[in-house]
Design an enzyme around this catalytic site. Structure first.
Site, PDB file in Angstrom:
ATOM      1  N   SER A  39      35.556  27.599  29.605  1.00 57.86           N
ATOM      2  CA  SER A  39      36.655  27.275  28.698  1.00 57.86           C
ATOM      3  C   SER A  39      36.471  25.948  27.967  1.00 57.86           C
ATOM      4  CB  SER A  39      37.986  27.252  29.466  1.00 57.86           C
ATOM      5  OG  SER A  39      37.903  26.393  30.584  1.00 57.86           O
ATOM      6  N   ASP A 325      45.540  19.635  28.962  1.00 60.52           N
ATOM      7  CA  ASP A 325      46.382  20.289  29.964  1.00 60.52           C
ATOM      8  C   ASP A 325      45.880  19.841  31.339  1.00 60.52           C
ATOM      9  OD1 ASP A 325      44.069  21.750  30.409  1.00 60.52           O
ATOM     10  OD2 ASP A 325      44.838  23.622  29.579  1.00 60.52           O
ATOM     11  N   HIS A 328      41.675  20.728  30.985  1.00 54.57           N
ATOM     12  CA  HIS A 328      40.798  20.596  29.822  1.00 54.57           C
ATOM     13  C   HIS A 328      40.972  19.270  29.087  1.00 54.57           C
ATOM     14  CE1 HIS A 328      41.454  24.974  30.461  1.00 54.57           C
ATOM     15  NE2 HIS A 328      40.130  24.948  30.408  1.00 54.57           N
TER      16      HIS A 328
END
Length: 359
Positions: A39, A325, A328
């Site tokens: 991600s 968040d 990340h």
């Protein structure tokens, strides 16, 4: 993730007055950028998969020119900044391509996935590293080879840049959350399991034609809010036991990449030394123009240990935050990493700027 700090100038490689001005000066532009990972680099592949691990809604993409795209940050990723500095378009997510394949690169990265096939499957579908390499091989055989002669194709791949950032979830979504794994594997044997599997995929890439490869270290996972807040750590404190586990992987990663470069003719497997950079930014935020390095900028559930709550307004000063968040980075930190690898030999050696000059 960081304000754009570098200007890309076309022309000859001049390190005199230009380098004193902090400019990235390039004489060669690679034909393509290919992206693999999780991600931290995913640009939208998970949008097309049945998974809970998605980022195609606000406030993700809050500062991105196209809004929410599936990037797990407020703006650009490390891959995006590298593409900009290479004067290439952003590599589109592979699963979004419906017609002709982009000749300037593709992004195969997939959120929640990792090196091991079981990593991240508790959230639904994702593309593990073996699957990503399989899709790249399909791209070669069904699309790219049709567009070049044999010599042209070999030259195209050998001059393209390949970047990897993967392995984070093998700890976050696997080793650290599965007690049976910690019984079966010590931190050392688990790290070696990952290294062996990753090495096989990198050798596979070499056989397919890739020659210029950057593999980023794992960051200080013990400092991410999803872990520190669950442990109720004080601000700016990390779970150092986890960071030490990750460093076992990083140390072995460097050795493995050196061995590949030595044994595979005309190859360049470069280690992106980002762990120390990220850790220093967390511990000494003022040196990097940061203020908050312990909580996410967006609002998240479970005491700030999850992804962003949909449609909630994020913090006002995202440029001063390390985390977007609970997992990340902000684009501020992404820019720091990408530009560092481009110009700083203590992070990437050779730097990307030097790597593209190699013929």
């Amino acid at each position: 993730m960081m304000m754009r700090m570098v200007i890309l100038v076309m022309g000859l490689l001049l390190w005199g007055s230009a380098s004193q001005l902090g400019l990235i000066v390039m004489a060669h532009i690679p034909p393509a950028l290919y992206v693999f990972g999780d991600s931290l680099l995913d640009s939208g592949n998970n949008n097309f998969l049945l998974t809970l691990a998605k980022a195609n809604y606000l406030p993700y993409g809050f500062n991105f020119q196209d809004g929410p795209t599936g990037r797990y940050t407020n703006g650009r990723t490390v891959a995006d900044y590298i593409a900009e500095n290479l004067k290439l378009p952003y590599a589109p997510p592979y699963l979004s391509i419906r017609e002709s394949t982009s000749l300037t690169g593709l992004n195969y990265a997939s959120g929640s996935c990792g090196i091991l096939p079981e990593t991240g499957t508790q959230f639904g579908e994702c593309l593990n590293l073996n699957q990503q390499m399989g899709l790249f091989e399909i791209t070669i055989n069904t699309e790219l080879k049709k567009k070049f002669s044999n010599n042209e194709f070999s030259n195209y791949l050998s001059k393209s840049i390949f970047i990897f950032s993967i392995g984070n979830n093998d700890y976050i979504n696997n080793y650290l959350t599965d007690p049976t794994k910690r019984i079966k594997y010590s931190p050392q044997t688990f790290a070696q399991l990952l290294i062996n599997s990753l090495a096989q995929q990198l050798e596979r890439l070499y056989k397919l034609g890739g020659r210029k490869v950057i593999v980023f270290e794992l960051g200080p996972i013990g400092c991410i809010p999803s872990i520190t807040r669950k442990r109720k750590m004080q601000s700016n404190k990390c779970v150092e036991e986890i960071n030490k586990m990750v460093q076992i992987f990083n140390q072995r990663l460097g050795v493995m990449l050196q061995n590949l470069t030595s044994s595979l003719k005309a190859s360049h497997f470069i280690l992106g030394r980002v762990h120390a950079l990220g850790y220093d930014a967390i511990k000494n935020p003022k040196n990097y123009g940061l203020v908050d390095t312990s909580s996410g900028c967006c609002k998240s559930l479970l005491n700030g240990t999850s992804g962003c709550i949909p449609l909630q307004q994020p913090c006002k000063e995202s440029t001063s935050h390390y985390f977007w968040d609970a997992f990340h980075l902000t684009e501020t930190v992404c820019s720091l990493i990408a530009n560092g690898c481009f110009t700083d030999s203590s992070i990437c050696s050779p730097t990307i700027n030097q790597l593209v000059q190699i013929q």
